[in-house]
Design a protein around this motif. Structure first.
Motif, PDB file in Angstrom:
ATOM      1  N   LEU A  59       0.832  -1.187   0.000  1.00 29.92           N
ATOM      2  CA  LEU A  59       0.000   0.000   0.000  1.00 29.92           C
ATOM      3  C   LEU A  59       0.879   1.254   0.000  1.00 29.92           C
ATOM      4  N   LEU A  60       1.985   1.187   0.750  1.00 32.33           N
ATOM      5  CA  LEU A  60       2.914   2.320   0.772  1.00 32.33           C
ATOM      6  C   LEU A  60       3.497   2.571  -0.616  1.00 32.33           C
ATOM      7  N   GLY A  61       3.879   1.505  -1.300  1.00 35.50           N
ATOM      8  CA  GLY A  61       4.439   1.647  -2.647  1.00 35.50           C
ATOM      9  C   GLY A  61       3.442   2.239  -3.626  1.00 35.50           C
ATOM     10  N   VAL A  62       2.204   1.803  -3.559  1.00 32.98           N
ATOM     11  CA  VAL A  62       1.155   2.340  -4.443  1.00 32.98           C
ATOM     12  C   VAL A  62       0.922   3.813  -4.131  1.00 32.98           C
ATOM     13  N   PHE A  63       0.880   4.156  -2.838  1.00 36.36           N
ATOM     14  CA  PHE A  63       0.669   5.545  -2.455  1.00 36.36           C
ATOM     15  C   PHE A  63       1.822   6.424  -2.920  1.00 36.36           C
ATOM     16  N   LEU A  64       3.065   5.921  -2.798  1.00 35.60           N
ATOM     17  CA  LEU A  64       4.222   6.698  -3.265  1.00 35.60           C
ATOM     18  C   LEU A  64       4.210   6.865  -4.779  1.00 35.60           C
ATOM     19  N   ALA A  65       3.831   5.820  -5.490  1.00 30.77           N
ATOM     20  CA  ALA A  65       3.742   5.928  -6.949  1.00 30.77           C
ATOM     21  C   ALA A  65       2.715   6.986  -7.341  1.00 30.77           C
ATOM     22  N   HIS A  66       1.613   7.008  -6.634  1.00 24.50           N
ATOM     23  CA  HIS A  66       0.579   8.015  -6.900  1.00 24.50           C
ATOM     24  C   HIS A  66       1.084   9.417  -6.549  1.00 24.50           C
ATOM     25  N   ARG A  67       1.705   9.528  -5.388  1.00 23.35           N
ATOM     26  CA  ARG A  67       2.150  10.849  -4.920  1.00 23.35           C
ATOM     27  C   ARG A  67       3.313  11.395  -5.737  1.00 23.35           C
ATOM     28  N   LEU A  68       4.277  10.542  -6.077  1.00 23.39           N
ATOM     29  CA  LEU A  68       5.475  11.016  -6.767  1.00 23.39           C
ATOM     30  C   LEU A  68       5.319  11.067  -8.282  1.00 23.39           C
ATOM     31  N   PHE A  69       4.554  10.130  -8.837  1.00 19.93           N
ATOM     32  CA  PHE A  69       4.479  10.030 -10.289  1.00 19.93           C
ATOM     33  C   PHE A  69       3.061  10.176 -10.833  1.00 19.93           C
ATOM     34  N   ASP A  70       2.135  10.516  -9.955  1.00 20.27           N
ATOM     35  CA  ASP A  70       0.729  10.701 -10.327  1.00 20.27           C
ATOM     36  C   ASP A  70       0.158   9.449 -11.001  1.00 20.27           C
ATOM     37  N   ALA A  71       0.599   8.274 -10.520  1.00 22.13           N
ATOM     38  CA  ALA A  71       0.116   7.007 -11.062  1.00 22.13           C
ATOM     39  C   ALA A  71      -1.220   6.659 -10.405  1.00 22.13           C
ATOM     40  N   ASN A  72      -2.227   6.438 -11.212  1.00 18.59           N
ATOM     41  CA  ASN A  72      -3.554   6.127 -10.685  1.00 18.59           C
ATOM     42  C   ASN A  72      -3.997   4.718 -11.058  1.00 18.59           C
ATOM     43  N   ALA A  73      -3.038   3.850 -11.358  1.00 18.95           N
ATOM     44  CA  ALA A  73      -3.382   2.504 -11.827  1.00 18.95           C
ATOM     45  C   ALA A  73      -4.088   1.671 -10.765  1.00 18.95           C
ATOM     46  N   PHE A  74      -3.854   1.968  -9.510  1.00 21.25           N
ATOM     47  CA  PHE A  74      -4.429   1.175  -8.424  1.00 21.25           C
ATOM     48  C   PHE A  74      -5.365   2.030  -7.578  1.00 21.25           C
ATOM     49  N   SER A  75      -6.330   2.623  -8.206  1.00 15.13           N
ATOM     50  CA  SER A  75      -7.221   3.539  -7.488  1.00 15.13           C
ATOM     51  C   SER A  75      -7.993   2.826  -6.375  1.00 15.13           C
ATOM     52  N   GLY A  76      -8.288   1.546  -6.559  1.00 15.63           N
ATOM     53  CA  GLY A  76      -8.978   0.783  -5.517  1.00 15.63           C
ATOM     54  C   GLY A  76      -8.146   0.691  -4.239  1.00 15.63           C
ATOM     55  N   LEU A  77      -6.845   0.496  -4.418  1.00 19.37           N
ATOM     56  CA  LEU A  77      -5.962   0.439  -3.254  1.00 19.37           C
ATOM     57  C   LEU A  77      -5.780   1.809  -2.619  1.00 19.37           C
ATOM     58  N   LEU A  78      -5.714   2.830  -3.445  1.00 20.32           N
ATOM     59  CA  LEU A  78      -5.532   4.187  -2.914  1.00 20.32           C
ATOM     60  C   LEU A  78      -6.675   4.591  -1.995  1.00 20.32           C
ATOM     61  N   LYS A  79      -7.861   4.055  -2.233  1.00 14.09           N
ATOM     62  CA  LYS A  79      -9.007   4.364  -1.379  1.00 14.09           C
ATOM     63  C   LYS A  79      -8.825   3.806   0.029  1.00 14.09           C
ATOM     64  N   ARG A  80      -7.930   2.816   0.181  1.00 12.28           N
ATOM     65  CA  ARG A  80      -7.712   2.193   1.486  1.00 12.28           C
ATOM     66  C   ARG A  80      -6.673   2.919   2.330  1.00 12.28           C
ATOM     67  N   VAL A  81      -5.962   3.896   1.761  1.00 10.21           N
ATOM     68  CA  VAL A  81      -4.910   4.596   2.493  1.00 10.21           C
ATOM     69  C   VAL A  81      -5.412   5.189   3.816  1.00 10.21           C
ATOM     70  N   PRO A  82      -6.597   5.819   3.863  1.00 13.05           N
ATOM     71  CA  PRO A  82      -7.056   6.367   5.146  1.00 13.05           C
ATOM     72  C   PRO A  82      -7.213   5.322   6.258  1.00 13.05           C
ATOM     73  N   GLU A  83      -7.366   4.049   5.899  1.00 13.88           N
ATOM     74  CA  GLU A  83      -7.476   2.991   6.904  1.00 13.88           C
ATOM     75  C   GLU A  83      -6.151   2.767   7.641  1.00 13.88           C
ATOM     76  N   PHE A  84      -5.067   3.164   7.026  1.00 15.71           N
ATOM     77  CA  PHE A  84      -3.729   2.955   7.571  1.00 15.71           C
ATOM     78  C   PHE A  84      -2.998   4.293   7.656  1.00 15.71           C
ATOM     79  N   PRO A  85      -3.183   5.049   8.725  1.00 14.68           N
ATOM     80  CA  PRO A  85      -2.577   6.376   8.829  1.00 14.68           C
ATOM     81  C   PRO A  85      -1.051   6.365   8.752  1.00 14.68           C
ATOM     82  N   VAL A  86      -0.440   5.238   9.089  1.00 13.46           N
ATOM     83  CA  VAL A  86       1.015   5.163   9.041  1.00 13.46           C
ATOM     84  C   VAL A  86       1.534   5.288   7.608  1.00 13.46           C
ATOM     85  N   VAL A  87       0.704   4.970   6.609  1.00 15.62           N
ATOM     86  CA  VAL A  87       1.141   5.039   5.213  1.00 15.62           C
ATOM     87  C   VAL A  87       1.523   6.467   4.835  1.00 15.62           C
TER      88      VAL A  87
END
Length: 115
Positions: free
Chosen positions: A1-29
């Motif tokens: 989840l951290l890797g997907v979030f970093l890819a989204h944040r650093l490279f604006d990658a939205n390939a895993f939008s379903g996973l990105l929705k789960r980020v709020p469940e894990f504040p440590v991410v």
């Protein structure tokens, strides 16, 4: 989840939008992602940063068992100083695996004899 979030944040990658929705469940991410971004801004690690790396890896582990395993592996696997101390030619470079044993013996001597 951290890797997907970093890819989204650093490279604006939205390939895993379903996973990105789960980020709020894990504040440590988000906390760890901020630390990764901060560390990307400068290279190289000193002793203090090695400690930060260990804390970061520990926070990624979600269970006490995984944290204990990480601690054990960190103690028995050679680290950068062990590899740097290995000035042997290629056939003998495997001896850097003795580095953790050397560190443990040094620590034991220091504690026993106060040196």
């Amino acid at each position: 989840l951290l890797g997907v979030f970093l890819a989204h944040r650093l490279f604006d990658a939205n390939a895993f939008s379903g996973l990105l929705k789960r980020v709020p469940e894990f504040p440590v991410v988000e906390k760890l992602a901020a630390e990764v971004v901060r560390n990307l801004e400068h290279t190289g690690m000193d002793a203090k940063e090695e400690g930060l790396r260990s804390r970061f890896q520990s926070e990624v582990c979600r269970t006490t068992g995984k944290r204990a395993r990480l601690f054990f592996l960190r103690k028995v696997n050679p680290n950068r100083s062990d590899i740097a101390a290995a000035h042997w030619n290629p056939p003998l470079q495997f001896l850097y695996y003795l580095g953790p044993i050397r560190r443990l013996l040094n620590e034991a001597v220091r504690r026993i004899f106060g040196k």
